[in-house]
Design an enzyme around this catalytic site. Structure first.
Site, short mmCIF file in Angstrom:
data_model
loop_
_atom_site.label_atom_id
_atom_site.label_comp_id
_atom_site.label_asym_id
_atom_site.label_seq_id
_atom_site.Cartn_x
_atom_site.Cartn_y
_atom_site.Cartn_z
CD GLU A 180 -2.93 -1.33 2.20
OE1 GLU A 180 -2.90 -0.52 3.15
OE2 GLU A 180 -3.84 -2.18 2.07
CD GLU A 213 -4.48 -8.16 0.88
OE1 GLU A 213 -5.41 -7.49 1.37
OE2 GLU A 213 -3.28 -7.88 1.05
C1 XIL Z 1 -6.26 -7.07 7.42
C2 XIL Z 1 -6.75 -8.30 8.15
O1 XIL Z 1 -7.65 -9.01 7.34
C3 XIL Z 1 -7.38 -7.87 9.42
O2 XIL Z 1 -7.77 -9.02 10.13
C4 XIL Z 1 -6.44 -6.99 10.23
O3 XIL Z 1 -7.14 -6.45 11.29
C5 XIL Z 1 -5.91 -5.86 9.40
O4 XIL Z 1 -5.36 -6.35 8.22
N1 XIL Z 1 -4.91 -4.99 3.03
C6 XIL Z 1 -3.92 -5.84 3.44
C7 XIL Z 1 -4.19 -6.84 4.49
O5 XIL Z 1 -2.82 -5.86 2.84
O6 XIL Z 1 -3.05 -7.12 5.27
C8 XIL Z 1 -5.30 -6.38 5.38
O7 XIL Z 1 -5.60 -7.45 6.25
C9 XIL Z 1 -6.50 -5.99 4.55
C10 XIL Z 1 -6.17 -4.85 3.66
#
Ligand code: XIL
Length: 372
Positions: free
Chosen positions: A167, A282
């Site tokens: 990010e 994701e």
């Molecule tokens: C999120 C997890 O799913 C949550 O459980 C945690 O509280 C925060 O992180 N982008 C990402 C992931 O790269 O690491 C994030 O995961 C969601 C958004």
């Protein structure tokens, strides 16, 4: 049909442990009404076109639910620790590390012959407070280097691909489209170059990825995000930074409309032309805020996934597809701020019943018309 039988043959011949888990979970599933047709495991469907299918996996799934473990083993060739590999989890204080959860997940992967995605090294939301302070006060890259050296070799046997920087793009922070985070504050925009060089040193065999979100929809914001990501990649390539690919988070969002085919296609084409790999890292779907029967909602989720998959699977360098969980029961979207507590954006519902999204994924991998 012939292809399906062929794949089942492969499963029988070479995936005995996965198959027995599959039979076990199929029996468990007979206990619930299940209207979705039995499919072949997603890892096999993906494997038939040389892609790897995986899911986010949490401590909770590992410890609390045998169903979650069995389904993960059946469906997935790889797992991504959802929390456990993040810096703030691994090093809660300056003088202590805690690899318990990460090791438990890694050992689960090792025991069952799964790969693990390395998620994630530098992420503004995952920096422990002590490290944030230290970066700000000392501006010493050694803080980052020792962290990479502690974590990357530890999982070198099962992690092929690391999200080195997560990010890095944010619109409105700076003219170059980069996010103003703790690393930017301490080191300037070169922190991204240094992260990749340091990661290459710590794990010379691993593929090194930049992971990003907010790239799928037709809007000024997401258009600018796509453009700024490409500009960043171009700068990294020109400087010879050792980056191997891009992770597309793909948190789809029905509130934003339908995925923007041309925008996504153009992005993937340009990434491909830079000779970079691509992983969908994701995938899940945030539902619209209200309305619809369960059936209509599940169909809308599946249709969006199918639209997205049909674009990305046109690119042979998309090596893996990871959904951010398997069952809605464990979806982060259910506890994220402002999220629907009953969101249904993953392949299985909270009772582990298959949903149309699962069929859509399988059909996309197998190149079939979706039955949904
Ligand atoms: C999120 C997890 O799913 C949550 O459980 C945690 O509280 C925060 O992180 N982008 C990402 C992931 O790269 O690491 C994030 O995961 C969601 C958004």
């Amino acid at each position: 049909m012939r292809r399906r039988r062929f794949l089942q043959g492969i499963a029988a011949a070479t995936f005995q442990p996965a198959l027995s888990a599959c039979m076990r979970s199929a029996r468990e599933e007979e206990q619930v009404e299940d209207e979705e047709p039995e499919g072949i495991a997603l890892q096999l469907a993906a494997g038939s076109i040389n892609r790897m299918y995986g899911s986010a996996f949490s401590e909770k799934m590992l410890n609390a639910s045998s169903r979650a473990r069995a389904m993960t083993l059946t469906q997935c060739a790889s797992i991504t620790p959802e929390w456990s590999l993040k810096w703030d989890r691994l090093a809660p204080s300056a003088n202590s590390t805690d690899f318990t959860a990460a090791d438990a997940i890694a050992n689960f992967a090792r025991t069952h012959g799964k790969r693990m995605r390395g998620h994630t090294l530098l992420w503004h939301q995952g920096v422990p407070t002590w490290a944030g302070e230290q970066l700000q006060n000392t501006r010493e890259w050694d803080v980052v280097r020792s962290y990479f050296n502690a974590v990357m070799p530890r999982y070198g046997d099962i992690v092929d691909e690391w999200d080195v920087v997560n990010e890095a793009i944010e619109i409105g922070h700076r003219p170059d489209g980069l996010r103003h985070n703790q690393f930017m504050e301490a080191f300037g925009p070169e922190y991204i170059d240094w992260a990749f060089w340091t990661a290459r040193d710590a794990a010379p065999q691993a593929r090194l990825y930049l992971n990003e979100y907010g790239l799928e929809y037709f809007s000024a914001e997401e258009g600018a995000r796509r453009l700024n990501l490409l500009r960043l990649l171009e700068r990294l390539k020109i400087r010879g930074v050792p980056i191997d690919g891009v992770g597309l988070q793909a948190h789809l969002d029905l509130r934003k409309g339908k995925v923007y085919r041309e925008g996504i296609y153009g992005l993937l084409r340009d990434i491909t032309n830079m000779d970079l790999g691509i992983s969908v890292t994701e995938l899940d779907v945030r539902e619209a805020d209200s309305g619809g029967s369960l059936e209509a909602r599940d169909r809308a989720v599946a249709d969006e996934v199918r639209r997205y998959m049909d674009i990305v699977l046109q690119f042979p360098n998309v090596g893996s597809v990871t959904t951010w969980g398997l069952s809605d029961r464990y979806s982060w979207l259910r506890y994220k701020d402002g999220g629907r507590r009953d969101n249904r954006g993953l392949p299985y519902d909270d009772q582990w019943r298959r949903k149309p999204m699962r069929s859509a994924l399988e059909a996309a991998f197998l190149g079939q018309q979706s039955t949904t």
